[in-house]
Design an enzyme around this catalytic site. Structure first.
Site, PDB file in Angstrom:
ATOM      1  N   HIS A   6       9.270   1.223   3.040  1.00 24.17           N
ATOM      2  CA  HIS A   6      10.362   1.358   4.007  1.00 24.17           C
ATOM      3  C   HIS A   6      11.291   0.156   3.855  1.00 24.17           C
ATOM      4  O   HIS A   6      11.083  -0.701   2.966  1.00 24.17           O
ATOM      5  CB  HIS A   6       9.813   1.472   5.429  1.00 24.17           C
ATOM      6  N   GLY A  48       4.925 -10.014   4.147  1.00 30.90           N
ATOM      7  CA  GLY A  48       5.726  -9.905   5.374  1.00 30.90           C
ATOM      8  C   GLY A  48       5.105 -10.676   6.538  1.00 30.90           C
ATOM      9  O   GLY A  48       3.887 -10.712   6.691  1.00 30.90           O
ATOM     10  N   GLU A  49       5.971 -11.263   7.355  1.00 33.75           N
ATOM     11  CA  GLU A  49       5.477 -11.995   8.532  1.00 33.75           C
ATOM     12  C   GLU A  49       5.014 -11.051   9.641  1.00 33.75           C
ATOM     13  O   GLU A  49       4.438 -11.494  10.619  1.00 33.75           O
ATOM     14  CB  GLU A  49       6.575 -12.932   9.057  1.00 33.75           C
ATOM     15  N   GLY A  90      11.553  -2.508   5.422  1.00 33.46           N
ATOM     16  CA  GLY A  90      10.880  -3.806   5.486  1.00 33.46           C
ATOM     17  C   GLY A  90      10.390  -4.223   4.096  1.00 33.46           C
ATOM     18  O   GLY A  90      10.594  -5.373   3.672  1.00 33.46           O
ATOM     19  N   HIS A  91       9.772  -3.269   3.375  1.00 34.11           N
ATOM     20  CA  HIS A  91       9.339  -3.575   2.001  1.00 34.11           C
ATOM     21  C   HIS A  91      10.559  -3.906   1.129  1.00 34.11           C
ATOM     22  O   HIS A  91      10.515  -4.810   0.295  1.00 34.11           O
ATOM     23  CB  HIS A  91       8.630  -2.374   1.367  1.00 34.11           C
ATOM     24  N   ARG A 141       3.170   2.762   9.349  1.00 34.78           N
ATOM     25  CA  ARG A 141       2.501   3.591  10.358  1.00 34.78           C
ATOM     26  C   ARG A 141       3.480   4.248  11.323  1.00 34.78           C
ATOM     27  O   ARG A 141       3.099   5.178  12.044  1.00 34.78           O
ATOM     28  CB  ARG A 141       1.506   2.747  11.157  1.00 34.78           C
ATOM     29  N   MET A 145       0.854  -1.198   0.000  1.00 30.17           N
ATOM     30  CA  MET A 145       0.000   0.000   0.000  1.00 30.17           C
ATOM     31  C   MET A 145       0.889   1.247   0.000  1.00 30.17           C
ATOM     32  O   MET A 145       0.440   2.337   0.381  1.00 30.17           O
ATOM     33  CB  MET A 145      -0.933  -0.025   1.209  1.00 30.17           C
TER      34      MET A 145
HETATM   35  O1  PAF Z   1      -0.145  -5.692   3.532  1.00 28.67           O
HETATM   36  C1  PAF Z   1      -0.586  -4.841   2.724  1.00 28.67           C
HETATM   37  O2  PAF Z   1       0.082  -3.865   2.377  1.00 28.67           O
HETATM   38  C2  PAF Z   1      -2.008  -5.012   2.175  1.00 28.67           C
HETATM   39  O3  PAF Z   1      -2.829  -5.608   3.122  1.00 28.67           O
HETATM   40  C3  PAF Z   1      -2.045  -5.763   0.846  1.00 28.67           C
HETATM   41  C4  PAF Z   1      -1.522  -7.174   0.975  1.00 28.67           C
HETATM   42  C5  PAF Z   1      -1.229  -5.008  -0.204  1.00 28.67           C
HETATM   43  C6  PAF Z   1      -3.490  -5.867   0.323  1.00 28.67           C
HETATM   44  O4  PAF Z   1      -4.051  -4.614   0.126  1.00 28.67           O
END
Ligand code: PAF
Length: 283
Positions: free
Chosen positions: A34, A147-148, A36-37, A187, A30
């Site tokens: 950061h 992610g876990e 983590g991504h 967040r 979304m």
């Molecule tokens: O974890 C997220 O960022 C969201 O829940 C996802 C998996 C992209 C679904 O909208």
């Protein structure tokens, strides 16, 4: 990096990649990316020849419209990070195009939404799975990376993918933490400076739970974590519980041969954070 907004364009991009013999890795996000991504994307790049990331703030998974409005957005920084990481494509769907002709579906979540985040956020996981289903429909990845940190989301997506025999392989990726232990989350930027300072107590509580789980019962492990959180009355605990790591069912005794997990949700000011840790009880 190709930037694709139309669902049919990402579908064509992915088909071309697969036709060329490449495995397609997909990281749904979304945005407000950061470190983590970045670690999910790096894992995808190690396992797949072509990687596509989506940024879509999915309205269906927000119970609270204020939370949706306040969700952090940083499109320029996100794009720069994806370029730097060597991501091949960015999918930026428009809400109406993604959900065109789609009536939200009710999936069988196998009861996995009964606990933890579920009761406080009615419809949240159905919203997540609806978005994931739409994204998979167009992206058609070989592997999708989650992610876990959102362990319940991961368990639910796995459950749906297995029961509906989705062809995508669901890959879980470890939690990334700040040096002081705070789990990375979009967040975190919304924490006030004082709440940011107190936030590492969440991980301290989980470590204490995990330590206690090596010798004590689930109830003792839970108490050990709650005792840590009680040191700061500004932290409002929604739950700190012990569960089976696969079914997420709350545990009152350890089950031989099954993994367990401690799950935590707490509010610091207006920001709600979740975290979890795997437990290693001696059974
Ligand atoms: O974890 C997220 O960022 C969201 O829940 C996802 C998996 C992209 C679904 O909208």
């Amino acid at each position: 990096m190709e930037v694709l907004t139309a669902p049919e364009h990402v579908a064509a991009w992915s088909a071309q990649a697969r036709w060329s013999g490449h495995r397609v890795g997909f990281v749904p996000t979304m945005g407000a990316l950061h470190t983590g991504h970045a670690s999910l994307i790096s894992q995808a790049l190690r396992q797949c020849e072509r990687v596509v990331v989506s940024i879509f703030v999915n309205p269906l998974q927000f119970n609270d419209l204020n939370d949706l409005a306040r969700y952090p957005r940083s499109p320029d920084a996100d794009r720069a990070l994806l370029e730097e990481l060597g991501c091949h494509a960015l999918f930026l769907p428009d809400e109406h195009e993604l959900y065109q002709g789609h009536r939200p579906m009710t999936f069988d979540l196998g009861g996995l939404d009964t606990y933890w985040e579920g009761p406080d956020r009615p419809g949240h996981f159905q919203g997540v799975v609806n978005a994931v289903e739409r994204l998979f429909l167009y992206v058609r990845p070989d592997k999708a990376f989650f992610g876990e940190k959102d362990r319940q989301q991961l368990a639910i997506v796995r459950h749906v993918a297995t029961t509906l025999q989705w062809p995508e392989q669901i890959v879980g990726c470890p939690i990334h933490r700040e040096p002081d232990g705070l789990a990375m989350s979009s967040r975190n930027v919304r924490l006030s400076p004082s709440d940011r300072e107190r936030a590492p107590l969440l991980y301290e509580a989980l470590l204490s739970t995990a330590q206690s789980a090596t010798t004590g019962s689930p109830a003792q492990a839970q108490q050990a974590g709650l005792a840590v959180l009680a040191r700061d009355p500004e932290i409002v605990v929604d739950y700190l519980g012990i569960a089976d790591a696969v079914t997420l069912e709350p545990l009152d005794s350890w089950r031989t041969g099954r993994e367990a997990v401690a799950l935590l949700a707490a509010r610091l000011g207006e920001v709600r954070l979740i975290d979890n840790i795997l437990l290693h009880p001696s059974v």
